[in-house]
Motif scaffolding. Sequence first.
Motif, PDB file in Angstrom:
ATOM      1  N   THR A 104      35.033  58.251  50.382  1.00  0.00           N
ATOM      2  CA  THR A 104      35.630  58.913  49.225  1.00  0.00           C
ATOM      3  C   THR A 104      34.556  59.185  48.182  1.00  0.00           C
ATOM      4  O   THR A 104      33.762  58.299  47.843  1.00  0.00           O
ATOM      5  CB  THR A 104      36.728  58.040  48.613  1.00  0.00           C
ATOM      6  OG1 THR A 104      37.722  57.793  49.606  1.00  0.00           O
ATOM      7  CG2 THR A 104      37.359  58.733  47.411  1.00  0.00           C
ATOM      8  N   ASP A 105      34.530  60.412  47.691  1.00  0.00           N
ATOM      9  CA  ASP A 105      33.571  60.772  46.660  1.00  0.00           C
ATOM     10  C   ASP A 105      34.176  60.504  45.295  1.00  0.00           C
ATOM     11  O   ASP A 105      35.286  60.938  44.990  1.00  0.00           O
ATOM     12  CB  ASP A 105      33.141  62.231  46.775  1.00  0.00           C
ATOM     13  CG  ASP A 105      34.303  63.186  46.814  1.00  0.00           C
ATOM     14  OD1 ASP A 105      35.168  63.058  47.698  1.00  0.00           O
ATOM     15  OD2 ASP A 105      34.369  64.079  45.930  1.00  0.00           O
ATOM     16  N   VAL A 106      33.430  59.787  44.477  1.00  0.00           N
ATOM     17  CA  VAL A 106      33.881  59.403  43.144  1.00  0.00           C
ATOM     18  C   VAL A 106      32.955  60.045  42.123  1.00  0.00           C
ATOM     19  O   VAL A 106      31.727  59.910  42.202  1.00  0.00           O
ATOM     20  CB  VAL A 106      33.874  57.875  42.980  1.00  0.00           C
ATOM     21  CG1 VAL A 106      34.317  57.488  41.578  1.00  0.00           C
ATOM     22  CG2 VAL A 106      34.780  57.222  44.024  1.00  0.00           C
ATOM     23  N   VAL A 107      33.541  60.746  41.170  1.00  0.00           N
ATOM     24  CA  VAL A 107      32.761  61.435  40.140  1.00  0.00           C
ATOM     25  C   VAL A 107      32.246  60.438  39.119  1.00  0.00           C
ATOM     26  O   VAL A 107      33.011  59.607  38.607  1.00  0.00           O
ATOM     27  CB  VAL A 107      33.609  62.518  39.446  1.00  0.00           C
ATOM     28  CG1 VAL A 107      32.804  63.207  38.354  1.00  0.00           C
ATOM     29  CG2 VAL A 107      34.110  63.533  40.456  1.00  0.00           C
ATOM     30  N   LEU A 108      30.965  60.490  38.837  1.00  0.00           N
ATOM     31  CA  LEU A 108      30.407  59.643  37.795  1.00  0.00           C
ATOM     32  C   LEU A 108      30.802  60.195  36.425  1.00  0.00           C
ATOM     33  O   LEU A 108      30.709  61.399  36.191  1.00  0.00           O
ATOM     34  CB  LEU A 108      28.885  59.582  37.906  1.00  0.00           C
ATOM     35  CG  LEU A 108      28.299  59.102  39.240  1.00  0.00           C
ATOM     36  CD1 LEU A 108      26.783  58.970  39.128  1.00  0.00           C
ATOM     37  CD2 LEU A 108      28.911  57.797  39.671  1.00  0.00           C
ATOM     38  N   PRO A 109      31.239  59.340  35.520  1.00  0.00           N
ATOM     39  CA  PRO A 109      31.692  59.806  34.189  1.00  0.00           C
ATOM     40  C   PRO A 109      30.515  60.157  33.287  1.00  0.00           C
ATOM     41  O   PRO A 109      30.112  59.385  32.427  1.00  0.00           O
ATOM     42  CB  PRO A 109      32.488  58.609  33.658  1.00  0.00           C
ATOM     43  CG  PRO A 109      31.884  57.424  34.336  1.00  0.00           C
ATOM     44  CD  PRO A 109      31.432  57.882  35.689  1.00  0.00           C
ATOM     45  N   LEU A 110      29.969  61.334  33.487  1.00  0.00           N
ATOM     46  CA  LEU A 110      28.802  61.788  32.736  1.00  0.00           C
ATOM     47  C   LEU A 110      29.173  62.970  31.858  1.00  0.00           C
ATOM     48  O   LEU A 110      30.140  63.686  32.141  1.00  0.00           O
ATOM     49  CB  LEU A 110      27.673  62.183  33.688  1.00  0.00           C
ATOM     50  CG  LEU A 110      27.196  61.093  34.658  1.00  0.00           C
ATOM     51  CD1 LEU A 110      26.209  61.672  35.655  1.00  0.00           C
ATOM     52  CD2 LEU A 110      26.565  59.936  33.903  1.00  0.00           C
ATOM     53  N   ASP A 111      28.390  63.202  30.832  1.00  0.00           N
ATOM     54  CA  ASP A 111      28.614  64.322  29.915  1.00  0.00           C
ATOM     55  C   ASP A 111      27.520  65.370  30.085  1.00  0.00           C
ATOM     56  O   ASP A 111      26.359  65.045  30.333  1.00  0.00           O
ATOM     57  CB  ASP A 111      28.627  63.833  28.458  1.00  0.00           C
ATOM     58  CG  ASP A 111      29.762  62.869  28.174  1.00  0.00           C
ATOM     59  OD1 ASP A 111      30.835  63.051  28.777  1.00  0.00           O
ATOM     60  OD2 ASP A 111      29.566  61.943  27.371  1.00  0.00           O
ATOM     61  N   GLY A 112      27.925  66.629  29.937  1.00  0.00           N
ATOM     62  CA  GLY A 112      26.954  67.704  29.821  1.00  0.00           C
ATOM     63  C   GLY A 112      26.224  68.064  31.087  1.00  0.00           C
ATOM     64  O   GLY A 112      25.131  68.635  31.016  1.00  0.00           O
ATOM     65  N   VAL A 113      26.798  67.762  32.256  1.00  0.00           N
ATOM     66  CA  VAL A 113      26.150  68.187  33.497  1.00  0.00           C
ATOM     67  C   VAL A 113      26.472  69.660  33.696  1.00  0.00           C
ATOM     68  O   VAL A 113      27.625  70.038  33.880  1.00  0.00           O
ATOM     69  CB  VAL A 113      26.635  67.353  34.700  1.00  0.00           C
ATOM     70  CG1 VAL A 113      25.951  67.826  35.973  1.00  0.00           C
ATOM     71  CG2 VAL A 113      26.362  65.874  34.464  1.00  0.00           C
ATOM     72  N   LYS A 114      25.467  70.499  33.654  1.00  0.00           N
ATOM     73  CA  LYS A 114      25.656  71.942  33.741  1.00  0.00           C
ATOM     74  C   LYS A 114      25.305  72.500  35.114  1.00  0.00           C
ATOM     75  O   LYS A 114      26.039  73.302  35.669  1.00  0.00           O
ATOM     76  CB  LYS A 114      24.808  72.647  32.671  1.00  0.00           C
ATOM     77  CG  LYS A 114      25.123  72.225  31.254  1.00  0.00           C
ATOM     78  CD  LYS A 114      26.541  72.602  30.856  1.00  0.00           C
ATOM     79  CE  LYS A 114      26.789  72.261  29.392  1.00  0.00           C
ATOM     80  NZ  LYS A 114      28.173  72.584  28.987  1.00  0.00           N
ATOM     81  N   HIS A 115      24.179  72.097  35.636  1.00  0.00           N
ATOM     82  CA  HIS A 115      23.761  72.586  36.953  1.00  0.00           C
ATOM     83  C   HIS A 115      22.793  71.580  37.562  1.00  0.00           C
ATOM     84  O   HIS A 115      21.586  71.799  37.622  1.00  0.00           O
ATOM     85  CB  HIS A 115      23.111  73.955  36.844  1.00  0.00           C
ATOM     86  CG  HIS A 115      23.015  74.662  38.165  1.00  0.00           C
ATOM     87  ND1 HIS A 115      22.822  76.002  38.275  1.00  0.00           N
ATOM     88  CD2 HIS A 115      23.105  74.214  39.436  1.00  0.00           C
ATOM     89  CE1 HIS A 115      22.786  76.355  39.541  1.00  0.00           C
ATOM     90  NE2 HIS A 115      22.956  75.263  40.269  1.00  0.00           N
ATOM     91  N   ALA A 116      23.341  70.470  38.015  1.00  0.00           N
ATOM     92  CA  ALA A 116      22.516  69.422  38.609  1.00  0.00           C
ATOM     93  C   ALA A 116      21.893  69.928  39.903  1.00  0.00           C
ATOM     94  O   ALA A 116      22.535  70.619  40.687  1.00  0.00           O
ATOM     95  CB  ALA A 116      23.357  68.181  38.858  1.00  0.00           C
ATOM     96  N   ILE A 117      20.650  69.569  40.135  1.00  0.00           N
ATOM     97  CA  ILE A 117      19.933  70.015  41.330  1.00  0.00           C
ATOM     98  C   ILE A 117      19.548  68.821  42.200  1.00  0.00           C
ATOM     99  O   ILE A 117      20.059  68.643  43.292  1.00  0.00           O
ATOM    100  CB  ILE A 117      18.671  70.812  40.953  1.00  0.00           C
ATOM    101  CG1 ILE A 117      19.047  72.020  40.100  1.00  0.00           C
ATOM    102  CG2 ILE A 117      17.942  71.253  42.219  1.00  0.00           C
ATOM    103  CD1 ILE A 117      19.862  73.051  40.828  1.00  0.00           C
ATOM    104  N   ALA A 118      18.624  68.017  41.724  1.00  0.00           N
ATOM    105  CA  ALA A 118      18.121  66.889  42.505  1.00  0.00           C
ATOM    106  C   ALA A 118      18.577  65.583  41.871  1.00  0.00           C
ATOM    107  O   ALA A 118      18.884  65.522  40.668  1.00  0.00           O
ATOM    108  CB  ALA A 118      16.599  66.941  42.580  1.00  0.00           C
ATOM    109  N   VAL A 119      18.596  64.513  42.672  1.00  0.00           N
ATOM    110  CA  VAL A 119      19.054  63.220  42.196  1.00  0.00           C
ATOM    111  C   VAL A 119      18.222  62.133  42.859  1.00  0.00           C
ATOM    112  O   VAL A 119      17.786  62.277  44.007  1.00  0.00           O
ATOM    113  CB  VAL A 119      20.564  63.027  42.504  1.00  0.00           C
ATOM    114  CG1 VAL A 119      20.823  63.028  43.988  1.00  0.00           C
ATOM    115  CG2 VAL A 119      21.118  61.764  41.856  1.00  0.00           C
ATOM    116  N   ASP A 120      17.952  61.058  42.136  1.00  0.00           N
ATOM    117  CA  ASP A 120      17.263  59.893  42.678  1.00  0.00           C
ATOM    118  C   ASP A 120      17.747  58.656  41.927  1.00  0.00           C
ATOM    119  O   ASP A 120      18.474  58.764  40.926  1.00  0.00           O
ATOM    120  CB  ASP A 120      15.744  60.046  42.573  1.00  0.00           C
ATOM    121  CG  ASP A 120      15.007  59.202  43.612  1.00  0.00           C
ATOM    122  OD1 ASP A 120      15.676  58.414  44.319  1.00  0.00           O
ATOM    123  OD2 ASP A 120      13.772  59.321  43.715  1.00  0.00           O
TER     124      ASP A 120
END
Length: 1755
Positions: free
Chosen positions: A358-374
């Motif tokens: 199950t994919d759970v959304v992280l409660p973050l603000d202001g994500v406009k166009h996320a590209i990479a993650v680490d």
Amino acid sequence: MRLLVQLLAVFLVTVQQGASAHPWLLFANRKDIRLVDATQTRNRNNNVTIIIKDLEDAAALDYHYEKGMVCWTDISLEMIRCAYHQGANLLNKTNVITTGLVSPDGLAIDWLGNKLYWTDSETNRLEVSTLNGENRKVLFWEDLDQPRAICLFPKKGLLFWTDWGENPKIESAGMNGDLTTRHVIIKDEIFWPNGLTIDYEEEAIFWADAKLNIICSASLSGTNRRTVSQGDLQHPFALTMYKNVLYWTDWQTKSIHSCNKKTGAGRKAVLGSSLTPMDIHVYDQERQPYSALPCQNQNAKCSHLCLSAPYPPWFTCACPTGSKLVDNFTCADGAQQLLLLARRTDLRRISLDTPDYTDVVLPLDGVKHAIAVDYDPVDGFVYWSDDEVRGIRRAKLDGSQQEDVVMAEVDHPDGIAVDWIGRNLYWTDTGTDRIEVSRLNGTWRKVLISENLDEPRALALDPEVGWMFWTDWGKEPKIERASMDGSDRVVLVNTSLGWPNGIALDYVQRRLYWCDAKTDKIEVADMDGSKRKEILSENVPHIFGFSLLGDFLYWTDWQHRSIERVHKWTGEDRKIIVDQLPDLMGLKAINITEVRGTNPCAVGNGGCSHLCLNRPGKFVCACPIGYELTADDINCVIPEAFLLFTRKEDIRRISLEANHKNVIIPIAGVKEASALDFDVNDNRIYWTDIGVKSISRAFMNGSNLEVVVEFGLEYPEGMAVDWVAHNIYWADMGSHRVEVARLDGSSRRVLIWKDLKNPRSIALDPGEGYMYLGVWGSVPHIERAGLDGSQRITLVNGVGRVNGLVVDFADRRLYWADVDGKHIESCDLDGKQRQVVVSGNMPQPHGLTQYEEFIYWADWTTRSIERAHKQSGENRTRIQTQVDYVMDILVFHSSRQSGWNPCAVNNGGCSHLCLALPAGSTSSSSLRTQPSVSSTTAASSSLSASTSPAAATANLPSTTVVVRQSHTHRCTCPTHYELVADNKTCVAPKSFLLFSQKNYINRLLPSSPDSPDVILPIRGLKQVRGIEFDPVGQHLYWIDGRSQTIRRALDNGTQASVVVANPTQSLHPYDLAVEPYSRVLFWSCSRFNAINATRIDNHLSIGILVGGPSTSDKPRNLAVHPVKGWLFFTNLVSPARIERCRLDGSDRVKIIETDIDQPSALTIDTEEEMIFWADTSLKVIEVAALDGTNRRKLISSQLVQPIALTVHGRHLYWLEKDSQLIERALKNNGEDRQRVQGRIPYLSDLLSTSTLDPNTLASNPCYPPNSGCGHLCVLMDSGERGRCACPLNMVLEDGKTCVEPPACSPEHFTCRSGIYETGPSGSGATRCIPLSWRCDGQTECSDASDEEDCPECRPDQFRCQTGQCIAKKHECDGVPQCMDRSDEQRCCPLGQFYCSELCLPDILLCDGVPHCPDESDESVTSCANRVANPLAGDSSKRTTYIIGIVVGLGSVALLCVLFFCWHRRHHSHGDADEGAHDPLNPIAPRHTIVPGHTQLQTDYQLQYVSNIVGERTAGVGAPSHLGSSAVDLLSGRGVKNGGAIIVDGGGVVVGSNSSCQLYDRSHVTGASSSSSSGPGYPQETLNPPPSPATDTRSHCTEPYCCTAVSGQSHKSHTLSRQTARGHHLGHQPRLGGTSSQVYSTLRSYKHYKVRNQPPPPTPCSTDNFEESDSQVAYHSSPSPSSIPKMGPGFKSAGRRQQSSHRHQRLGADYDSDPYPPPPTPARSHYVSDASCPPSPSTERSYFNPLPPPPSPSPQ
């Protein structure tokens, strides 16, 4: 609110006192939740109480009786919400579940265990949580297709749900989600199981089937099935019960019904019929009986969830999604193995510990166009890059501690990687083409690699060893490796790569994995690039994100919209982790607690003061930009001084205090850097770039790059900064000028331009007020002048070409590098005491600077930078080697910019430029004469090159250095501006000339003491043709030849705007003329041969004044006499002539009509009342009085191609285009002919302008405040008075306002809106259409009013095109009954039938195969009325008939083939588009004109009126089609069946200006190269369910349920008429010819709501749909950026060709991305009523095309 509370209190008291006697029904009504007393049926509408209102879209609901709690799902908000009451107090609504929901169709409350259960028919999950939404867990996720209704039996620990996917069923399971308890209990004779409820007393279930229209019951195990009610049920949705009565909601009747639960008898309507009822429950305590359960006692000692079970011990402890049970009672502290997913506008985590994924959304603000993650496993931070906010951010996994990490100087951050050992952050930037590093908090930032990077993307680190790896998908794709400090760079893989998007490292096996979205492969190699091997190459159409964890590789796929995994060694064990999730970007597979490895940087940052970067073998300490490493190689300090030097492609710095290592300054876009200087005040560097011909500046760290001067530069090879007055000086070897401007490029002024040849070097001494110039010319020398250009003298003669020039402010000496003499010399600042300082082994010195006791220089031949003692030349040291093409060099230190002058204080009080004057000078403002070079030289003899530096030094007299401090200054102005009386303030010139070139506009003052011409700093000039100037608003107007628009701007380039737009590219503006008094711009259009007028102040179109498409006029050049109110123009009819008219086009007079051939220019002399014109054919310039009399030749010799004229003062000026000249002569007699300027290429126009007297302007009768005219004002009586006037097609109504003429003739229909155009006969207007076109099924009026309020004919009647209804039997009876004879127009011989202008044999009617383009031969109506086939019973005749048809068709086919071959043979090398084979250009469709139709001119006329006349009718921004109906009569519109059909090679019917462009997919970067074996979009269910998420609120919003023709085929004659006369009226012919597919007006189930539907394959989203998967030609760049780019990555619009124009939009209701997804492959069952059911969100459009009535408000 008080009334609501009172009603609720009454209800609660009633329920508590007599629950058994009065069942209350609780139901959702979309916008509210209501209660109704089921026993009071007589007053059905008066027993309703709205308990919760102001909802968005309530669907499912349930309640908790004991807690006074009501919960419901909201399918629009995609959440679960609850409300409570305490006694009579209703508490506020609360949001319980707000993320991870898409279509929550079912909801149930466990009133004993206090849990929420729900179904989601889009995510296909069944979930549970506590009542407050915590500890959420997915119970079932497999083998669920479309789960909807859900109900619970808490006492037995059972839950039941309906599923109406491809295999409709009802299932049961334990409430604990135990798979062993899951059973299908009903699977036969079930189709749309909507409602579900439980009879707790008899332990039975009841369900309603909306397709079979029945209500059934069965035992809890599914046995003892029986039908309760059937037959006349309309559309039952939700179901509940109380005692012996069943209650249900019905969408069709919009009511609530009831019947006996056993027999179905006693059926009645409880409430209706104006509701939108959804879910329903009986609100009664008996429906929630109490029973003791283990979970009620201390949560049965479970740490999180206690769920009832259907077996002992009757409960099971469970964990939130992603966590595992450590023992039978305790959950682990979160998931251990996770997938972190960047999904454009959010970040998600997916636990790999549990099988539900199950994919759970992280409660973050202001994500406009996320590209990479680490992820950083040490501190637990998630890092991500965001392309839209242009930064890198971080936060904890729970969303806390969110903060910005790197936000400055980030363009397109693509890949990021965390060095969890060294505590550093690495990232790639495809905008700046860099790889950078900083500390994890964003401090101590350093550029590691900025050279030879094209499109860097994915990045991976090996901190233990000290390596970093990255991919580059540029022109030469490759995978590279370097040490983590950027050194030891090596290419690992550079063959058989396309778009290497992802990279991952196997630290155990020492292997490198990567994915390629173009080759569609996953490959592996050793970390040195060897042993390359393919892992996977099947069905990976567009892989993007890529990661490795344990034995598995994980990736995201844009086309499949999925996350998948495969075994890293074998490529087997492939599994889909998440499916049908759009906008997938990067991902990272992590173990959140595993911290792997160590290196020396792990302890105390390796002892480094700033950055510790590990390398194989040994780590290094590194410094951020602006710092230098000291000799101990540990500490970083801000250096006191350092060298800066320019190479052709970059700018670098060298430490003067340590190891002399050169470091590149990260500045993007450097092409050919030349001169260099700095400003110590704000730590900026300035440089010239002769490659792009500009002067730029940036801070020392490369940030805040600005272009300060970009116009009028040719070869600016010398430049210096005045750090005191904040000015910049430069010498241009191409224009032979020395100029000055403010540091931001404003207030530009030419200082020296006479007697100057090839100025090369420049140095400033602001303290003394001097500049020094190294001049190459024919006789190289060094000059000195004041900073204002005055007091110019030759300082040093007898020198070679000077390549570097520097002032030693301490010793007051001047040094220069002599290229020809191959040495370095010096002299004092008066040119005396000259000596050679350094000579020998100096083959090609280039650049020179001085610092303290040393001079520094570069040499091109030795490729080195050296230094030596500035007096003796001794201690010569080579400090840098292997440096190519050093153009300039300087030392950055404050001692190099010392001194003071009066300009340092408040700019000397000057409004623009403050220029210090040499000591002893006067500051008189009269010093404006161009300085000339003094013949007196300060030092005319040169020293022998053989003279030793030491000897020369010994011979120098021992004198005290004298500093000549400047104590005065001069205010001066930009070129052509003038000082007013205060000698401080500048004003613009009052009278001047303007001339235009191809991409420039210049100002010219021939008699000015300043430089005669300057280029105006106006950006974006392309193919400038005509120019004009408004002396009132000071705006410059020009025609942009590239866009065919008219634009304007101030002379400083600001306030740029479009005055006349040209969206359809149908206009060709030719010439301009401004009338300043009435504020009107006149312009001619060569395509439509008209003179138009546009308001200057608001850009509103006034209309056509002269000419037009239907006239024979060809007006071209314009000239206005504003004082008299006359407009003059050349008319290129045969023979040509010059005419004059009023400003409204009236009173036309031919003033010149003989001895004129090709008039090319026209101007008016308002002072002498003369008109001048040039004739390029006769090669003459003539003059006459304004009435054409007194005509004479002014210039008749030595003219080649005069193209523009203007009068300025006593002279007439003209342009010679071919000769590249500006000439002038006396305007009265043509004498005193002079060449004003020469060698000016691409000349296009010339004009003279002067300011207007404000009093004259205000007193003019036509000045808008005076005239009050709505459109035009015309001067009368020699300008004494004005009268209001109108353009063509309008009349004056009240003396001031223009209106349209009266209505049409009786033979015409008058459209509600439109534009009149009176033709030569005086009749006919575009607002008037023939009466026979009224109600003919086709729109002719621009507002479609001709097809409104049409009479309806009965089924047994025939409707004439006039709207008349006649008996059906009169159709085709040979006698016309309709007034327009339309009843006899579509007739066929006996044995044939009519369809789409075709007559086909009856044998083809209703034979199961559509033959008509509109498929009317197989329609229900045609088949129902079919007459028996006369050949049906005669097989021989039938066979003969068929054979005849086959033979005939075969003959036609053969002829077509022969014609095609002939055509290909004779025309294969015909007029081909030059860009047709360009892979980046669209393949232009080949158009042909169908014979027998009218010419293509109609289309031009349509566009013309759309752009010109339509603006006047609709105002600014009006749609272009408003004026399109004006064309038909204006152009001699043909009969209805006439017109032009333009057909491309593929049979696509388009207009001549069709914007539909076909692209060769294989050449469009971004689309995957493979052809997927299956469609890239989800397969539709065989039984598409009516889900809440399929809400459209209208008949159709999905692109794959509607087409441009809304499910109808256009008939052939319709296409003809539309293309000929309706192309711009909004008709959109179906592309690709006719089709047999009928599109449903309902959304197919795999819907993806407006907010959740799959995104289009555009650069703004991630999805890429291949042509192999759809007939729709989608082409996109696979870039994750919202800025269109080429290739699989993204670039700014300036660096990559934008590709947004390549898409064709199929729908309009998609608000996530600018383009909708391609249509899902059609399924035959979509067209069936049985397979297109409504849903909670589509029932309105399904049952009622109008919205529901508003909810009744409480009384």
